[in-house]
Design a protein around this motif. Sequence first.
Motif, PDB file in Angstrom:
ATOM      1  N   GLY A  44       0.754  -1.227   0.086  1.00 60.20           N
ATOM      2  CA  GLY A  44      -0.084  -0.112   0.062  1.00 60.20           C
ATOM      3  C   GLY A  44       0.828   1.484   0.112  1.00 60.20           C
ATOM      4  O   GLY A  44       0.556   2.229  -0.965  1.00 60.20           O
ATOM      5  N   GLY A  45       1.693   1.344   0.863  1.00 61.21           N
ATOM      6  CA  GLY A  45       2.561   2.528   0.806  1.00 61.21           C
ATOM      7  C   GLY A  45       3.510   2.948  -0.138  1.00 61.21           C
ATOM      8  O   GLY A  45       3.711   3.911  -0.812  1.00 61.21           O
ATOM      9  N   GLY A  46       4.141   1.556  -0.915  1.00 56.41           N
ATOM     10  CA  GLY A  46       5.082   1.734  -1.936  1.00 56.41           C
ATOM     11  C   GLY A  46       4.152   2.433  -3.284  1.00 56.41           C
ATOM     12  O   GLY A  46       4.511   2.778  -4.081  1.00 56.41           O
ATOM     13  N   VAL A 104      12.944   4.285   4.840  1.00 55.01           N
ATOM     14  CA  VAL A 104      14.342   4.440   4.162  1.00 55.01           C
ATOM     15  C   VAL A 104      14.087   4.000   2.667  1.00 55.01           C
ATOM     16  O   VAL A 104      14.632   4.678   1.853  1.00 55.01           O
ATOM     17  N   MET A 105      13.525   2.986   2.362  1.00 56.29           N
ATOM     18  CA  MET A 105      13.240   2.640   0.992  1.00 56.29           C
ATOM     19  C   MET A 105      12.507   3.985   0.276  1.00 56.29           C
ATOM     20  O   MET A 105      12.970   4.363  -0.981  1.00 56.29           O
ATOM     21  N   GLY A 106      11.478   4.215   0.770  1.00 55.18           N
ATOM     22  CA  GLY A 106      10.586   5.520   0.263  1.00 55.18           C
ATOM     23  C   GLY A 106      11.497   6.581   0.111  1.00 55.18           C
ATOM     24  O   GLY A 106      11.386   7.247  -0.837  1.00 55.18           O
ATOM     25  N   LEU A 107      12.188   7.031   1.000  1.00 51.68           N
ATOM     26  CA  LEU A 107      13.034   8.159   1.172  1.00 51.68           C
ATOM     27  C   LEU A 107      14.025   8.022  -0.118  1.00 51.68           C
ATOM     28  O   LEU A 107      14.405   8.980  -0.790  1.00 51.68           O
ATOM     29  N   PRO A 117      14.864  17.173  -0.208  1.00 48.82           N
ATOM     30  CA  PRO A 117      14.892  16.352   1.000  1.00 48.82           C
ATOM     31  C   PRO A 117      13.688  16.424   2.131  1.00 48.82           C
ATOM     32  O   PRO A 117      13.152  15.461   2.323  1.00 48.82           O
ATOM     33  N   LEU A 118      12.915  17.617   1.817  1.00 55.69           N
ATOM     34  CA  LEU A 118      11.590  17.517   2.667  1.00 55.69           C
ATOM     35  C   LEU A 118      10.709  16.595   2.196  1.00 55.69           C
ATOM     36  O   LEU A 118       9.925  16.041   2.793  1.00 55.69           O
ATOM     37  N   ILE A 119      10.578  16.802   0.545  1.00 52.89           N
ATOM     38  CA  ILE A 119       9.507  16.045   0.184  1.00 52.89           C
ATOM     39  C   ILE A 119       9.952  14.411   0.148  1.00 52.89           C
ATOM     40  O   ILE A 119       8.935  13.573   0.577  1.00 52.89           O
ATOM     41  N   ALA A 120      11.178  14.106   0.244  1.00 54.24           N
ATOM     42  CA  ALA A 120      11.651  12.628   0.362  1.00 54.24           C
ATOM     43  C   ALA A 120      11.282  12.264   1.870  1.00 54.24           C
ATOM     44  O   ALA A 120      10.841  10.985   1.826  1.00 54.24           O
ATOM     45  N   ILE A 121      11.547  12.982   2.831  1.00 49.64           N
ATOM     46  CA  ILE A 121      11.036  12.634   4.272  1.00 49.64           C
ATOM     47  C   ILE A 121       9.671  12.493   4.178  1.00 49.64           C
ATOM     48  O   ILE A 121       9.163  11.373   4.863  1.00 49.64           O
ATOM     49  N   ALA A 122       8.953  13.396   3.624  1.00 53.13           N
ATOM     50  CA  ALA A 122       7.477  13.041   3.484  1.00 53.13           C
ATOM     51  C   ALA A 122       6.719  11.681   2.827  1.00 53.13           C
ATOM     52  O   ALA A 122       6.349  10.834   3.299  1.00 53.13           O
ATOM     53  N   LEU A 123       7.874  11.445   1.638  1.00 53.55           N
ATOM     54  CA  LEU A 123       7.113  10.431   0.974  1.00 53.55           C
ATOM     55  C   LEU A 123       7.930   9.049   1.686  1.00 53.55           C
ATOM     56  O   LEU A 123       7.026   8.021   1.726  1.00 53.55           O
ATOM     57  N   GLY A 124       8.839   9.141   2.444  1.00 53.50           N
ATOM     58  CA  GLY A 124       9.326   7.992   3.108  1.00 53.50           C
ATOM     59  C   GLY A 124       8.337   7.580   4.322  1.00 53.50           C
ATOM     60  O   GLY A 124       8.045   6.371   4.605  1.00 53.50           O
TER      61      GLY A 124
END
Length: 208
Positions: A44-46, A104-107, A117-124
Amino acid sequence: MATWLHWVDLAGVAVFAVAGTLMAYKKHMDGFGVVVLASVTAIGGGTLRDMILDLPVFWVQDPSYFYAIIAAALITIIWLRNKNTFPLHYLLFADAIGLAFFNVMGLQKALTYGASPLIAIALGTMTGVFGGLIRDVICREIPLVLKGELYATTCIIGGVAYIGALLLGLSAVSCMLVGFVVTLAIRLGAMQWHWHLPVFQPHDKVDE
């Protein structure tokens, strides 16, 4: 590197599939229910992450993820058949490991495809929590992400640790390890010592 990341991703899917199977066992679901719950928890998350990044959804491109889900569910079912009580602590532990893996995989994937970086943290964070959120809603449970103990916050802190390690010049593998360990350690600590972020003062009744 890509092959190594693929195996890590498969491990995260398998761990979340175990968590989904444990919840299905708790709710006395049949075989189809087990497969559905294990699958939505694991992918679901991925799926949400790839849709937001406008990428091909990972499990559509590679059926090995479903093999991992089925294998993890079958192993968990066989193990559960020899148990007499529901192992709630195993569910929470499997969920914590899956949360750290997927964070960590999502990030990492978000950064690879050019996210800040901010969006990556949110997506992780979304990658880590969304599958479990769907699982709990289907099972009419209060989602773990909405309960008092730190949950999504652990992903944010783990993501910040990942970005910090990246800024220090560590390799991608080292950054992922830092993010994973920080996320898992804080989540396990929250489970053990009931860490939470208080917002409202305790009250006995609500004035109408």
